[in-house]
Design a protein around this motif. Structure first.
Motif, mmCIF file in Angstrom:
data_model
loop_
_atom_site.group_PDB
_atom_site.id
_atom_site.type_symbol
_atom_site.label_atom_id
_atom_site.label_comp_id
_atom_site.label_asym_id
_atom_site.label_seq_id
_atom_site.Cartn_x
_atom_site.Cartn_y
_atom_site.Cartn_z
ATOM 1 N N VAL A 299 -10.849 -2.941 -14.195
ATOM 2 C CA VAL A 299 -9.436 -3.287 -14.395
ATOM 3 C C VAL A 299 -8.481 -2.226 -13.847
ATOM 4 C CG1 VAL A 299 -9.868 -4.784 -16.370
ATOM 5 C CG2 VAL A 299 -9.446 -2.348 -16.748
ATOM 6 N N GLY A 300 -9.025 -1.114 -13.348
ATOM 7 C CA GLY A 300 -8.167 -0.085 -12.777
ATOM 8 C C GLY A 300 -8.960 0.918 -11.964
ATOM 9 N N VAL A 301 -8.316 1.464 -10.934
ATOM 10 C CA VAL A 301 -8.927 2.508 -10.114
ATOM 11 C C VAL A 301 -7.815 3.431 -9.628
ATOM 12 C CG1 VAL A 301 -8.856 1.103 -7.998
ATOM 13 C CG2 VAL A 301 -10.515 2.965 -8.184
ATOM 14 N N LEU A 302 -8.145 4.723 -9.523
ATOM 15 C CA LEU A 302 -7.158 5.737 -9.129
ATOM 16 C C LEU A 302 -7.846 6.813 -8.307
ATOM 17 C CD1 LEU A 302 -4.373 7.295 -9.546
ATOM 18 C CD2 LEU A 302 -5.451 8.284 -11.561
ATOM 19 N N CYS A 303 -7.207 7.250 -7.236
ATOM 20 C CA CYS A 303 -7.687 8.377 -6.428
ATOM 21 C C CYS A 303 -6.591 9.431 -6.371
ATOM 22 C CB CYS A 303 -8.027 7.922 -5.014
ATOM 23 S SG CYS A 303 -9.408 6.799 -4.913
ATOM 24 N N THR A 304 -6.980 10.690 -6.584
ATOM 25 C CA THR A 304 -6.019 11.795 -6.519
ATOM 26 C C THR A 304 -6.559 12.892 -5.616
ATOM 27 O OG1 THR A 304 -6.922 13.119 -8.337
ATOM 28 C CG2 THR A 304 -5.370 11.379 -8.928
ATOM 29 N N ASP A 305 -5.660 13.772 -5.175
ATOM 30 C CA ASP A 305 -6.095 14.954 -4.441
ATOM 31 C C ASP A 305 -6.362 16.088 -5.432
ATOM 32 O OD1 ASP A 305 -3.621 16.017 -5.160
ATOM 33 O OD2 ASP A 305 -2.801 15.976 -3.128
ATOM 34 N N GLU A 306 -6.615 17.288 -4.916
ATOM 35 C CA GLU A 306 -6.963 18.423 -5.777
ATOM 36 C C GLU A 306 -5.829 18.833 -6.723
ATOM 37 O OE1 GLU A 306 -8.079 20.794 -2.322
ATOM 38 O OE2 GLU A 306 -10.025 21.101 -3.303
ATOM 39 N N GLN A 307 -4.598 18.529 -6.351
ATOM 40 C CA GLN A 307 -3.449 18.886 -7.197
ATOM 41 C C GLN A 307 -3.063 17.762 -8.153
ATOM 42 O OE1 GLN A 307 -3.145 19.517 -3.655
ATOM 43 N NE2 GLN A 307 -3.988 21.512 -4.135
ATOM 44 N N GLY A 308 -3.792 16.668 -8.130
ATOM 45 C CA GLY A 308 -3.482 15.548 -9.010
ATOM 46 C C GLY A 308 -2.458 14.586 -8.450
ATOM 47 N N HIS A 309 -2.128 14.745 -7.166
ATOM 48 C CA HIS A 309 -1.189 13.819 -6.530
ATOM 49 C C HIS A 309 -1.891 12.504 -6.221
ATOM 50 C CE1 HIS A 309 0.719 17.767 -5.257
ATOM 51 N NE2 HIS A 309 1.554 17.226 -6.134
ATOM 52 N N ASN A 310 -1.227 11.424 -6.526
ATOM 53 C CA ASN A 310 -1.800 10.095 -6.345
ATOM 54 C C ASN A 310 -1.998 9.775 -4.864
ATOM 55 O OD1 ASN A 310 -2.590 7.449 -6.770
ATOM 56 N ND2 ASN A 310 -0.503 6.704 -6.950
ATOM 57 N N LEU A 311 -3.225 9.380 -4.510
ATOM 58 C CA LEU A 311 -3.512 8.929 -3.154
ATOM 59 C C LEU A 311 -3.543 7.408 -3.089
ATOM 60 C CD1 LEU A 311 -6.375 11.437 -2.280
ATOM 61 C CD2 LEU A 311 -3.952 11.592 -1.662
#
Length: 91
Positions: A19-31
Protein backbone atom coordinates in the motif's frame (compact mmCIF):
# COMPACT_ATOMS: atom_id res chain seq x y z
CA UNK A 1 17.44 7.46 -13.49
CA UNK A 2 14.36 9.36 -12.38
CA UNK A 3 12.06 7.71 -14.93
CA UNK A 4 13.46 4.27 -14.05
CA UNK A 5 12.85 4.90 -10.35
CA UNK A 6 9.32 6.12 -11.06
CA UNK A 7 8.67 2.94 -13.06
CA UNK A 8 9.98 0.76 -10.21
CA UNK A 9 7.70 2.58 -7.76
CA UNK A 10 4.71 2.06 -10.04
CA UNK A 11 5.58 -1.62 -10.55
CA UNK A 12 5.93 -2.15 -6.79
CA UNK A 13 2.49 -0.65 -6.17
CA UNK A 14 0.93 -3.18 -8.57
CA UNK A 15 1.33 -5.83 -5.86
CA UNK A 16 -2.05 -5.88 -4.07
CA UNK A 17 -0.43 -6.48 -0.66
CA UNK A 18 1.66 -3.29 -0.92
CA UNK A 19 0.00 0.00 0.00
CA UNK A 20 3.03 2.30 0.05
CA UNK A 21 6.63 2.65 -1.09
CA UNK A 22 9.25 5.35 -0.47
CA UNK A 23 12.83 5.94 -1.62
CA UNK A 24 15.16 8.45 0.04
CA UNK A 25 18.77 9.52 -0.33
CA UNK A 26 21.35 9.47 2.49
CA UNK A 27 20.03 12.76 3.92
CA UNK A 28 16.42 11.57 3.96
CA UNK A 29 15.38 13.61 0.94
CA UNK A 30 12.52 12.02 -0.96
CA UNK A 31 13.49 10.50 -4.30
CA UNK A 32 10.02 9.13 -4.95
CA UNK A 33 7.00 7.75 -3.15
CA UNK A 34 3.62 6.19 -3.72
CA UNK A 35 0.58 5.33 -1.62
CA UNK A 36 0.63 5.49 2.17
CA UNK A 37 4.28 6.61 2.45
CA UNK A 38 4.93 10.26 1.65
CA UNK A 39 7.57 13.01 1.78
CA UNK A 40 7.01 13.49 5.50
CA UNK A 41 8.27 9.95 6.21
CA UNK A 42 11.62 10.33 4.42
CA UNK A 43 13.67 11.57 7.37
CA UNK A 44 12.33 8.94 9.76
CA UNK A 45 12.93 6.13 7.27
CA UNK A 46 16.50 7.28 6.65
CA UNK A 47 17.31 7.59 10.37
CA UNK A 48 15.78 4.18 11.19
CA UNK A 49 18.01 2.51 8.63
CA UNK A 50 21.14 4.31 9.86
CA UNK A 51 20.41 3.45 13.50
CA UNK A 52 19.83 -0.21 12.65
CA UNK A 53 23.14 -0.32 10.78
CA UNK A 54 24.88 1.11 13.88
CA UNK A 55 23.72 -1.93 15.87
CA UNK A 56 25.63 -4.43 13.76
CA UNK A 57 29.32 -5.23 14.11
CA UNK A 58 29.79 -5.76 10.37
CA UNK A 59 29.98 -2.38 8.57
CA UNK A 60 29.09 -4.05 5.25
CA UNK A 61 25.89 -5.55 6.69
CA UNK A 62 22.66 -3.83 5.63
CA UNK A 63 19.98 -4.82 8.14
CA UNK A 64 16.28 -4.73 7.35
CA UNK A 65 14.10 -2.86 9.84
CA UNK A 66 10.64 -4.37 10.26
CA UNK A 67 7.92 -2.28 11.94
CA UNK A 68 4.87 -4.43 12.64
CA UNK A 69 1.39 -3.38 13.72
CA UNK A 70 -2.09 -4.82 13.50
CA UNK A 71 -2.68 -2.93 10.27
CA UNK A 72 0.49 -3.96 8.44
CA UNK A 73 4.26 -4.02 8.20
CA UNK A 74 6.78 -1.44 7.03
CA UNK A 75 10.10 -2.85 5.85
CA UNK A 76 13.08 -0.46 5.63
CA UNK A 77 16.45 -1.25 4.08
CA UNK A 78 19.34 0.72 2.59
CA UNK A 79 20.83 -0.30 -0.74
CA UNK A 80 24.01 1.68 -1.38
CA UNK A 81 22.99 5.33 -1.05
CA UNK A 82 19.24 4.75 -1.38
CA UNK A 83 16.92 3.75 1.47
CA UNK A 84 13.70 1.97 0.53
CA UNK A 85 10.59 1.55 2.68
CA UNK A 86 7.71 -0.74 1.71
CA UNK A 87 4.37 -0.72 3.53
CA UNK A 88 2.55 -4.06 3.30
CA UNK A 89 -0.93 -4.77 4.60
CA UNK A 90 -1.45 -7.48 7.19
CA UNK A 91 -2.69 -10.70 5.64
Amino acid sequence: MESTLEQHLDDTMKNPAIVGVLCTDEQGHNLGCRGSLSDEHGGVVSVLSKQAAALTRDPTDAPTVCLESDSGTILVRTHGTITVAVHKMAS
